[in-house]
Design an enzyme around this catalytic site. Sequence first.
Site, PDB file in Angstrom:
ATOM      1  N   ASP A 127       1.067  -0.880   0.303  1.00  0.00           N
ATOM      2  CA  ASP A 127      -0.095  -0.049   0.099  1.00  0.00           C
ATOM      3  C   ASP A 127       0.648   1.061  -0.233  1.00  0.00           C
ATOM      4  O   ASP A 127       1.949   0.946   0.244  1.00  0.00           O
ATOM      5  CB  ASP A 127      -1.078  -0.068   1.547  1.00  0.00           C
ATOM      6  CG  ASP A 127      -1.778   0.797   1.508  1.00  0.00           C
ATOM      7  OD1 ASP A 127      -2.041   1.468   0.634  1.00  0.00           O
ATOM      8  OD2 ASP A 127      -1.272   1.707   2.433  1.00  0.00           O
ATOM      9  N   ASP A 133      -1.743  -0.542   6.512  1.00  0.00           N
ATOM     10  CA  ASP A 133      -1.664  -0.187   7.680  1.00  0.00           C
ATOM     11  C   ASP A 133      -3.504   0.196   7.443  1.00  0.00           C
ATOM     12  O   ASP A 133      -4.069   0.285   8.861  1.00  0.00           O
ATOM     13  CB  ASP A 133      -0.811   1.712   7.215  1.00  0.00           C
ATOM     14  CG  ASP A 133      -2.709   2.505   6.362  1.00  0.00           C
ATOM     15  OD1 ASP A 133      -2.635   1.966   5.136  1.00  0.00           O
ATOM     16  OD2 ASP A 133      -2.782   4.043   6.808  1.00  0.00           O
ATOM     17  N   ASP A 153      -0.682   5.102   0.805  1.00  0.00           N
ATOM     18  CA  ASP A 153      -0.587   6.690   1.722  1.00  0.00           C
ATOM     19  C   ASP A 153      -0.375   5.085   2.894  1.00  0.00           C
ATOM     20  O   ASP A 153      -1.470   4.435   3.404  1.00  0.00           O
ATOM     21  CB  ASP A 153      -1.682   6.875   1.368  1.00  0.00           C
ATOM     22  CG  ASP A 153      -1.488   7.688   0.399  1.00  0.00           C
ATOM     23  OD1 ASP A 153      -0.715   8.432  -0.020  1.00  0.00           O
ATOM     24  OD2 ASP A 153      -2.293   7.100  -0.448  1.00  0.00           O
TER      25      ASP A 153
END
Length: 250
Positions: free
Chosen positions: A23, A201, A25
């Site tokens: 991922d 995240d 961001d």
Amino acid sequence: MTDDDDVMELRKTHKAVKAVLFDLDGTLLDTESLSDKATIEAFGNSLPHLIREERRQDGDRLPWEIKKEILGKQGEDWVPMVISYAQKTWGVNSNIRANQLWNNWEMNLNSFCKDVKECEGATKLIKMLVEKGIPIAIATSSRTISVQKKRLRHEHIFQPMTTIVTGDDPLVKKGKPAPDIYLEAARRLGIKPEDCLVFEDSISGCQSGKAAGCAVIAVPDSRMEKLIFDEISDQVLDNLNEFDPAAWGL
């Protein structure tokens, strides 16, 4: 259980990783605080003055009660959620449109990109994977134009990537938590999803990786309750520096 026991358990339950999917961001780049500021400013004059001052005193961060719900989602999914929250909680004008807010947010965030910092351990991890010859890719909900802005000061992170799949890619029919984006990233690498390791995240991102059949390591926001990730990831880390390649056959 000791750290060595954890490593042995992971070796027993998972085969050696052949590719790593990231991922972007909140995982490789610490864009989330800037994204919050961009969102708040995207409301413009429709945001009551008292609310704007309250958010400034909180570091221009979105309240956690809404932030935790939108992490990892594509704009078409999270923008209506934020508008609904702002209308009910902040008394924002009900006439604001999703496309208008999304475009305002993206324009604001792009202007902040010069201030984007990498997440702890990102460069070290990518360098190690490159040295080991492991194919790596980014699978991000961000749109292409946003990714191009974010990479300006971090080419050392982006350049080694074999492929980058964005949220507006025509082959990604559904955003996270659907598996589409990780399935597409694995397909472009020519690696079976079950041989890929995902770093995420967010809850929706971990769910996406798992739905695709990948192994998943969660590196959640420090405000997130880590127990939530136990059922949707294979390992939970505080930061990327804690990653042990030996546990994954690397």
